[in-house]
Write a protein that holds these residues in place. Structure first.
Motif, short mmCIF file in Angstrom:
data_model
loop_
_atom_site.label_atom_id
_atom_site.label_comp_id
_atom_site.label_asym_id
_atom_site.label_seq_id
_atom_site.Cartn_x
_atom_site.Cartn_y
_atom_site.Cartn_z
N ALA A 1 -0.52 2.04 -5.60
CA ALA A 1 0.20 1.15 -4.67
C ALA A 1 1.40 0.55 -5.39
CB ALA A 1 -0.72 0.04 -4.17
N THR B 1 0.87 -1.17 0.00
CA THR B 1 0.00 0.00 0.00
C THR B 1 0.90 1.22 0.00
OG1 THR B 1 -1.99 1.00 0.99
CG2 THR B 1 -0.26 0.26 2.52
N MET C 1 -4.19 -1.06 -2.53
CA MET C 1 -3.56 -2.31 -2.10
C MET C 1 -3.21 -3.11 -3.35
SD MET C 1 -5.11 -5.35 0.34
CE MET C 1 -6.49 -5.80 -0.72
N PHE D 1 -2.94 0.36 6.06
CA PHE D 1 -4.01 -0.20 5.25
C PHE D 1 -5.34 0.30 5.81
CE2 PHE D 1 -0.46 -2.91 4.44
CZ PHE D 1 -0.60 -3.30 3.12
N ILE E 1 -9.21 -0.91 -1.36
CA ILE E 1 -9.77 -1.60 -0.19
C ILE E 1 -11.20 -1.11 0.03
CG2 ILE E 1 -9.56 -2.03 2.29
CD1 ILE E 1 -6.50 -1.61 1.92
#
Length: 150
Positions: free
Chosen positions: A95, A13, A57, A51, A109
């Motif tokens: 990411a 991330t 991600m 996160f 996410i």
């Protein structure tokens, strides 16, 4: 669960300027519509705070020859030391994405569910990059195994 074999991944991330990552084998597909996967992360992990829902991600699936990367991202090295090996770029979310990975699944996410000692990160896939067809790295019975490519 040690007898349940799994692909070895490095999950990242952040950005290329401020990367964060860890080794994970608790990764699986949830659904293909919309394309979603889950990643389990120990709640006590020092990288957990990076996160968050809505964040980027990238799940980078490692090749047999990349066991050293798994060890780096599972150990106590700093983020700078972890990302000092390999060639890192980005896809859609920003990411860090490992250029040499077997495949990279770039996600946003969507949800985090806390279950016991772990956070379950649900990521909706935004982009996929397929690497070269090479032998895979799996973790089974508390040891690495190298699967041939057919």
């Amino acid at each position: 669960m040690a007898r349940l074999g799994a692909a070895v991944t490095v999950v990242t991330t952040g950005t290329l300027d401020e990367p964060v990552g860890f080794t994970a084998s608790a990764v699986c597909s949830v659904t293909d519509d919309p394309p979603t996967l889950l990643v389990c992360l120990k709640r006590a992990s020092r990288v957990r705070e990076a996160f968050h829902e809505g964040g980027p991600m990238c799940v980078n699936v490692l090749a047999s020859a990349q066991q050293h990367l798994s060890d780096r991202f599972a150990g106590s090295l700093s983020a700078i030391e972890r990302f000092a090996v390999g060639h890192w770029t980005t896809l859609e979310t920003g990411a860090p994405c490992l250029e040499e990975a077997v495949s990279s699944l770039d996600c946003r996410i969507e949800r985090i569910v806390e279950v016991g000692t772990h956070s379950v990160l649900f990521g909706q896939v935004q982009a996929v990059r397929m690497g070269s067809p090479v032998p895979a790295l799996v973790y089974f019975n508390r040891a690495y195994h190298h699967l041939p490519h057919n």
